[in-house]
Design a protein around this motif. Structure first.
Motif, PDB file in Angstrom:
ATOM      1  N   UNK A   4       0.820  -1.209   0.000  1.00 45.39           N
ATOM      2  CA  UNK A   4       0.000   0.000   0.000  1.00 45.39           C
ATOM      3  C   UNK A   4       0.856   1.262   0.000  1.00 45.39           C
ATOM      4  N   UNK A   5       1.902   1.248   0.799  1.00 46.88           N
ATOM      5  CA  UNK A   5       2.802   2.404   0.884  1.00 46.88           C
ATOM      6  C   UNK A   5       3.514   2.622  -0.449  1.00 46.88           C
ATOM      7  N   UNK A   6       3.963   1.537  -1.085  1.00 43.57           N
ATOM      8  CA  UNK A   6       4.623   1.637  -2.384  1.00 43.57           C
ATOM      9  C   UNK A   6       3.680   2.284  -3.407  1.00 43.57           C
ATOM     10  N   UNK A   7       2.445   1.812  -3.465  1.00 36.00           N
ATOM     11  CA  UNK A   7       1.472   2.338  -4.417  1.00 36.00           C
ATOM     12  C   UNK A   7       1.179   3.809  -4.133  1.00 36.00           C
ATOM     13  N   UNK A   8       1.047   4.141  -2.857  1.00 27.68           N
ATOM     14  CA  UNK A   8       0.800   5.533  -2.460  1.00 27.68           C
ATOM     15  C   UNK A   8       1.936   6.445  -2.939  1.00 27.68           C
ATOM     16  N   UNK A   9       3.170   5.984  -2.787  1.00 25.86           N
ATOM     17  CA  UNK A   9       4.329   6.776  -3.207  1.00 25.86           C
ATOM     18  C   UNK A   9       4.367   6.912  -4.733  1.00 25.86           C
ATOM     19  N   UNK A  10       4.023   5.851  -5.451  1.00 26.04           N
ATOM     20  CA  UNK A  10       3.995   5.924  -6.915  1.00 26.04           C
ATOM     21  C   UNK A  10       2.959   6.956  -7.358  1.00 26.04           C
ATOM     22  N   UNK A  11       1.764   6.905  -6.779  1.00 23.74           N
ATOM     23  CA  UNK A  11       0.724   7.873  -7.149  1.00 23.74           C
ATOM     24  C   UNK A  11       1.148   9.302  -6.836  1.00 23.74           C
ATOM     25  N   UNK A  12       1.797   9.529  -5.703  1.00 24.74           N
ATOM     26  CA  UNK A  12       2.223  10.898  -5.387  1.00 24.74           C
ATOM     27  C   UNK A  12       3.380  11.329  -6.293  1.00 24.74           C
ATOM     28  N   UNK A  14       3.877  10.492  -9.502  1.00 26.20           N
ATOM     29  CA  UNK A  14       3.498  10.755 -10.899  1.00 26.20           C
ATOM     30  C   UNK A  14       2.804  12.105 -11.084  1.00 26.20           C
ATOM     31  N   UNK A  15       2.654  12.850 -10.008  1.00 27.30           N
ATOM     32  CA  UNK A  15       2.134  14.214 -10.148  1.00 27.30           C
ATOM     33  C   UNK A  15       3.131  15.076 -10.929  1.00 27.30           C
ATOM     34  N   UNK A  16       4.395  14.691 -10.865  1.00 24.04           N
ATOM     35  CA  UNK A  16       5.447  15.337 -11.653  1.00 24.04           C
ATOM     36  C   UNK A  16       5.437  14.721 -13.051  1.00 24.04           C
ATOM     37  N   UNK A  17       5.276  15.556 -14.081  1.00 24.51           N
ATOM     38  CA  UNK A  17       5.138  15.056 -15.449  1.00 24.51           C
ATOM     39  C   UNK A  17       6.374  14.289 -15.930  1.00 24.51           C
ATOM     40  N   UNK A  18       7.548  14.709 -15.512  1.00 22.79           N
ATOM     41  CA  UNK A  18       8.772  14.017 -15.911  1.00 22.79           C
ATOM     42  C   UNK A  18       8.853  12.623 -15.307  1.00 22.79           C
ATOM     43  N   UNK A  19       8.487  12.517 -14.047  1.00 22.05           N
ATOM     44  CA  UNK A  19       8.473  11.217 -13.371  1.00 22.05           C
ATOM     45  C   UNK A  19       7.416  10.321 -14.012  1.00 22.05           C
ATOM     46  N   UNK A  67      -6.105   7.675 -13.561  1.00 22.08           N
ATOM     47  CA  UNK A  67      -6.561   7.826 -12.186  1.00 22.08           C
ATOM     48  C   UNK A  67      -5.464   8.441 -11.316  1.00 22.08           C
ATOM     49  N   UNK A  68      -5.880   9.071 -10.241  1.00 23.01           N
ATOM     50  CA  UNK A  68      -4.915   9.729  -9.365  1.00 23.01           C
ATOM     51  C   UNK A  68      -4.821   9.068  -7.995  1.00 23.01           C
ATOM     52  N   UNK A  69      -5.574   7.978  -7.812  1.00 16.71           N
ATOM     53  CA  UNK A  69      -5.479   7.248  -6.547  1.00 16.71           C
ATOM     54  C   UNK A  69      -5.828   5.780  -6.764  1.00 16.71           C
ATOM     55  N   UNK A  70      -5.408   4.970  -5.834  1.00  9.60           N
ATOM     56  CA  UNK A  70      -5.636   3.533  -5.921  1.00  9.60           C
ATOM     57  C   UNK A  70      -7.130   3.216  -5.851  1.00  9.60           C
ATOM     58  N   UNK A  71      -7.531   2.200  -6.589  1.00  8.61           N
ATOM     59  CA  UNK A  71      -8.930   1.794  -6.596  1.00  8.61           C
ATOM     60  C   UNK A  71      -9.174   0.632  -5.659  1.00  8.61           C
ATOM     61  N   UNK A  72     -10.340   0.005  -5.815  1.00 12.41           N
ATOM     62  CA  UNK A  72     -10.721  -1.091  -4.920  1.00 12.41           C
ATOM     63  C   UNK A  72     -11.109  -2.360  -5.670  1.00 12.41           C
ATOM     64  N   UNK A  73     -11.127  -2.316  -6.997  1.00 14.84           N
ATOM     65  CA  UNK A  73     -11.562  -3.464  -7.792  1.00 14.84           C
ATOM     66  C   UNK A  73     -10.362  -4.350  -8.100  1.00 14.84           C
TER      67      UNK A  73
END
Length: 160
Positions: A4-12, A14-19, A67-73
């Motif tokens: 969960x922490x890994x996914x949270x960090x990835x989502x935060x 990718x807010x940077x366009x270069x990343x 999407x900008x956050x993790x889903x549940x499906x």
């Protein structure tokens, strides 16, 4: 680091366009070197092929999604929901069978990538943490049958 922490960090990240652009290429064997530093900073075992493949597959899928956050499906349920006749669709069944026939993480990643792109194109928000967890567990032979059964149950589930 937990999934969960890994996914949270990835989502935060990718807010940077270069990343985000670098992460989109994470599942390319020629270009994923751009993302190794990210894994190392998070303490992910980049020397382990299965760990690296799982992380890169999920990172690329998240970066290509809308999407900008993790889903549940679950991805298996998302696959069924991607077709009008859901788990009765021959195309969906074929994709699920192909996934369940995989014997290693590399095969799983190769077959999972287009499925995740399809699900994302239908605006279905999948749980990337569970995908990452499943990919990490898939490297253990004694876990593969349990995962296949779990995926099939999710795929054929009647829940909407």
């Amino acid at each position: 680091m937990n999934e969960e922490k890994f996914i949270e960090i990835v989502f935060s990240s990718i807010k940077d366009k270069g990343v985000r652009a670098a992460f989109r290429r994470a599942d390319s064997s020629r270009l994923n070197y751009q993302c190794v530093e990210f894994l190392l900073k998070l303490g992910i075992d980049a020397d382990n092929f299965d760990h690296r493949t799982a992380a890169f597959t999920v990172m690329a899928s998240i970066a290509r999604s809308n999407t900008s956050e993790n889903g549940a499906v679950s991805f298996a349920r998302g696959l069924a929901l991607s077709f009008p006749d859901k788990s009765e669709s021959d195309a969906a069944i074929l994709r699920m069978r192909k996934l369940c026939s995989c014997e290693n993480v590399r095969e799983l990643a190769l077959n999972l990538r287009p499925i995740l792109d399809l699900i994302s194109s239908r605006n279905i928000r999948v749980d990337y943490a569970s995908i990452y967890r499943d990919m990490l567990l898939f490297r253990y032979e004694n876990q593969r049958d349990n995962l296949r059964i779990k995926w099939m149950k999710d795929f054929y589930s009647q829940e909407l």
